[in-house]
Write an enzyme that holds these catalytic residues in place. Sequence first.
Site, PDB file in Angstrom:
ATOM      1  N   LYS A  14       0.806  -1.176   0.037  1.00  0.00           N
ATOM      2  CA  LYS A  14       0.109   0.031   0.051  1.00  0.00           C
ATOM      3  C   LYS A  14       0.859   1.075   0.043  1.00  0.00           C
ATOM      4  CE  LYS A  14      -1.489   3.172   2.308  1.00  0.00           C
ATOM      5  NZ  LYS A  14      -1.171   4.472   1.751  1.00  0.00           N
ATOM      6  N   GLU A  52       9.625   0.942  10.829  1.00  0.00           N
ATOM      7  CA  GLU A  52      10.597   1.863  10.676  1.00  0.00           C
ATOM      8  C   GLU A  52       9.616   3.133  10.749  1.00  0.00           C
ATOM      9  OE1 GLU A  52      13.315   1.073  10.187  1.00  0.00           O
ATOM     10  OE2 GLU A  52      13.631  -0.774   9.699  1.00  0.00           O
ATOM     11  N   CYS A  61      13.672  10.433   7.615  1.00  0.00           N
ATOM     12  CA  CYS A  61      13.795  10.182   8.879  1.00  0.00           C
ATOM     13  C   CYS A  61      14.798  10.093   9.918  1.00  0.00           C
ATOM     14  CB  CYS A  61      13.119   8.598   8.949  1.00  0.00           C
ATOM     15  SG  CYS A  61      13.974   7.669   8.132  1.00  0.00           S
ATOM     16  N   GLU A  79       9.859  15.972  14.975  1.00  0.00           N
ATOM     17  CA  GLU A  79      10.391  16.140  13.723  1.00  0.00           C
ATOM     18  C   GLU A  79       9.898  16.988  12.947  1.00  0.00           C
ATOM     19  OE1 GLU A  79       9.107  12.125  12.170  1.00  0.00           O
ATOM     20  OE2 GLU A  79      11.006  11.687  11.311  1.00  0.00           O
TER      21      GLU A  79
HETATM   22  P1  NAP Z   1       2.508   8.498   7.613  1.00  0.00           P
HETATM   23  O1  NAP Z   1       1.654   9.553   7.892  1.00  0.00           O
HETATM   24  O2  NAP Z   1       2.649   7.568   8.969  1.00  0.00           O
HETATM   25  O3  NAP Z   1       2.269   7.674   6.362  1.00  0.00           O
HETATM   26  C1  NAP Z   1       2.931   6.465   6.137  1.00  0.00           C
HETATM   27  C2  NAP Z   1       2.263   5.567   5.449  1.00  0.00           C
HETATM   28  O4  NAP Z   1       0.965   4.874   6.095  1.00  0.00           O
HETATM   29  C3  NAP Z   1       1.374   6.002   4.139  1.00  0.00           C
HETATM   30  O5  NAP Z   1       1.224   4.905   3.018  1.00  0.00           O
HETATM   31  C4  NAP Z   1      -0.031   6.300   4.770  1.00  0.00           C
HETATM   32  O6  NAP Z   1      -1.061   6.354   3.760  1.00  0.00           O
HETATM   33  C5  NAP Z   1      -0.346   5.264   5.683  1.00  0.00           C
HETATM   34  N1  NAP Z   1      -1.221   5.477   6.653  1.00  0.00           N
HETATM   35  C6  NAP Z   1      -1.593   6.792   7.347  1.00  0.00           C
HETATM   36  N2  NAP Z   1      -2.560   6.178   8.240  1.00  0.00           N
HETATM   37  C7  NAP Z   1      -2.789   5.239   8.205  1.00  0.00           C
HETATM   38  C8  NAP Z   1      -3.611   4.026   9.251  1.00  0.00           C
HETATM   39  N3  NAP Z   1      -4.473   4.503   9.958  1.00  0.00           N
HETATM   40  N4  NAP Z   1      -3.642   2.824   8.625  1.00  0.00           N
HETATM   41  C9  NAP Z   1      -2.756   2.337   7.747  1.00  0.00           C
HETATM   42  N5  NAP Z   1      -1.924   3.086   6.976  1.00  0.00           N
HETATM   43  C10 NAP Z   1      -2.021   4.433   7.335  1.00  0.00           C
HETATM   44  O7  NAP Z   1       3.981   8.883   7.201  1.00  0.00           O
HETATM   45  P2  NAP Z   1       4.374   9.832   6.125  1.00  0.00           P
HETATM   46  O8  NAP Z   1       3.919  11.374   6.263  1.00  0.00           O
HETATM   47  O9  NAP Z   1       4.118   9.167   4.921  1.00  0.00           O
HETATM   48  O10 NAP Z   1       6.188   9.470   6.239  1.00  0.00           O
HETATM   49  C11 NAP Z   1       6.984  10.370   7.220  1.00  0.00           C
HETATM   50  C12 NAP Z   1       7.208   9.838   8.244  1.00  0.00           C
HETATM   51  O11 NAP Z   1       7.776   8.383   7.989  1.00  0.00           O
HETATM   52  C13 NAP Z   1       8.305  10.431   9.313  1.00  0.00           C
HETATM   53  O12 NAP Z   1       7.846  10.203  10.542  1.00  0.00           O
HETATM   54  C14 NAP Z   1       9.437   9.519   9.113  1.00  0.00           C
HETATM   55  O13 NAP Z   1      10.431   9.752   9.954  1.00  0.00           O
HETATM   56  C15 NAP Z   1       9.140   8.422   8.781  1.00  0.00           C
HETATM   57  N6  NAP Z   1      10.118   7.542   8.013  1.00  0.00           N
HETATM   58  C16 NAP Z   1      10.551   6.484   8.686  1.00  0.00           C
HETATM   59  C17 NAP Z   1      11.539   5.921   7.960  1.00  0.00           C
HETATM   60  C18 NAP Z   1      12.338   4.758   8.655  1.00  0.00           C
HETATM   61  O14 NAP Z   1      13.072   3.907   8.045  1.00  0.00           O
HETATM   62  N7  NAP Z   1      12.290   4.579   9.987  1.00  0.00           N
HETATM   63  C19 NAP Z   1      11.890   5.932   6.795  1.00  0.00           C
HETATM   64  C20 NAP Z   1      11.243   6.992   6.133  1.00  0.00           C
HETATM   65  C21 NAP Z   1      10.177   7.673   6.854  1.00  0.00           C
HETATM   66  P3  NAP Z   1      -1.388   7.759   3.122  1.00  0.00           P
HETATM   67  O15 NAP Z   1      -0.446   8.299   2.455  1.00  0.00           O
HETATM   68  O16 NAP Z   1      -2.679   7.469   2.227  1.00  0.00           O
HETATM   69  O17 NAP Z   1      -1.726   8.857   4.038  1.00  0.00           O
END
Ligand code: NAP
Length: 481
Positions: A177, A253, A287, A384
């Site tokens: 997804k 992650e 991240c 962040e």
């Molecule tokens: P996010 O809002 O958590 O979204 C990540 C994914 O989860 C997207 O595909 C999103 O879909 C989906 N999602 C959102 N709400 C959900 C729910 N209730 N149930 C299932 N899936 C759901 O994060 P983001 O803004 O895309 O990414 C930024 C974050 O990722 C930052 O916190 C960053 O630090 C972290 N990150 C961590 C790593 C690591 O390796 N540790 C690497 C990269 C990024 P939608 O797009 O449709 O909302």
Amino acid sequence: MDMTPDDFPTSAYIGGEWVTSKDRFAVVNPATGLVIASVPDLTAADARRAIDAASAALPAWSAKTAKDRAAVLRRWNELILAEAEPLAQLMTAEQGKPLAESRGEVAYGASFVEWFAEEGKRAYGRTIPTTAASKRYVTIKQPIGVVAAITPWNFPIAMITRKVAPALAAGCTIIVKPAEDTPLCALALAKLAEKAGLPEGVLNVVTTRNARGVGEVLCADSRVRKLTFTGSTEVGKVLYRQCADTVKKLTLELGGNAPLIVFDDADLDQAVAGAMASKYRNAGQTCVCANRILVQAGIYDRFADALAKAAQSLIIGPGTGQGVNLGPLINAEAIAKVESLMADAVKRGGTVKTGGAKDAAGSLFYKPTVLTGVTADMDIVGQEIFGPVAALIKFETDDEAIALANSTPFGLAAYLFSQNISRAWKTAEKLEAGMVGVNEGIFSNEVVPFGGVKESGLGREGAAEGLDEYLETKFICLGGI
Ligand code: NAP
């Protein structure tokens, strides 16, 4: 190169079929605000169909030899590399990062496919010396089964290949997804996997605006044995809870709040170069970006001056622009978050040394910023930033730096700059982080384990650890000998 970004698919991919839907959502170029394409807005029922497809494909895929699976993965890697330029263009169009960074990410993303194709052949078990003369003990490694992957927008290719490649190499099948903001790269990867000869149902891509509904299905279905997620800690916690009922194996992650420590004895040029690479890559939207830059009092002013000068030399603009190295933020919420963190910091006494405002390049561009006089009570220290703002905190002693660095629930990346090996080693050991860069601002690649501690997550991606995430260990006791 024989594809252009226009040739890449805009349908979802389930069970080897390209799936359309009357409901679609737009994919927008963050640099221009223009719609690039639309993709199907699939439903929870479609997610169930994807699980059906992945379940049906599992027996045959997991029964293949690792060598046969590797052959398909290697072809996939070659096709990704052959299409590197159009893929990079597509990434810059939907995600906004400078083209040079997109090219780098395509190569980085492909490296996981290449590496895990080979590593799948090394899913070794063990023989264990027996405790009884009539018995023999061995362990074997087996694929965990159907996997669900939920991925973010900040690395639209690498965050997918880092999960899909080890899963497929291990003999699992998978449903991806992708993020709503960047579904096109995910679909392009699926197209190339299909071309590489990946059997139907082994990889499925469900595009949707209903992340929550689709996520609930993926977590609740007992046929899905593993969830691998990259994204925010907030959503990761929701998914962790949702997976409890079916006791799924999890890789999470999650978010970070990386400290970057500059000690008095650091090489100034090296520290500035490391901070620049860590802070401003992807416009600060990684991240592992340095979120809190802790600088010892004796070098603080010189470091702040040099960092501000380097930040001012960045060229801001659309990722396709000549020489551009700072693109837009992903969307309006991201800009609003940076503006609110900046307003709070300035209200509490922070000083804008350079930047500190939106840029004329467009509504989603924020100037590379250096903020001095940052203190622990500011929101920018606890959250962040996910934007191009370097927040500089002054410290006096090593113990103070380590305490500051560890005073967060997160523990993903940490960085330190010092020419004293003893100090560097001791500090690296004391930092509560999954990864530490010593005199280095960028360290991720396919051969090393990537992941966090504390609320930054569970498990590792890349390296041998990354394959293990998709394997179960089975103990076999052979009796009657
Ligand atoms: P996010 O809002 O958590 O979204 C990540 C994914 O989860 C997207 O595909 C999103 O879909 C989906 N999602 C959102 N709400 C959900 C729910 N209730 N149930 C299932 N899936 C759901 O994060 P983001 O803004 O895309 O990414 C930024 C974050 O990722 C930052 O916190 C960053 O630090 C972290 N990150 C961590 C790593 C690591 O390796 N540790 C690497 C990269 C990024 P939608 O797009 O449709 O909302």
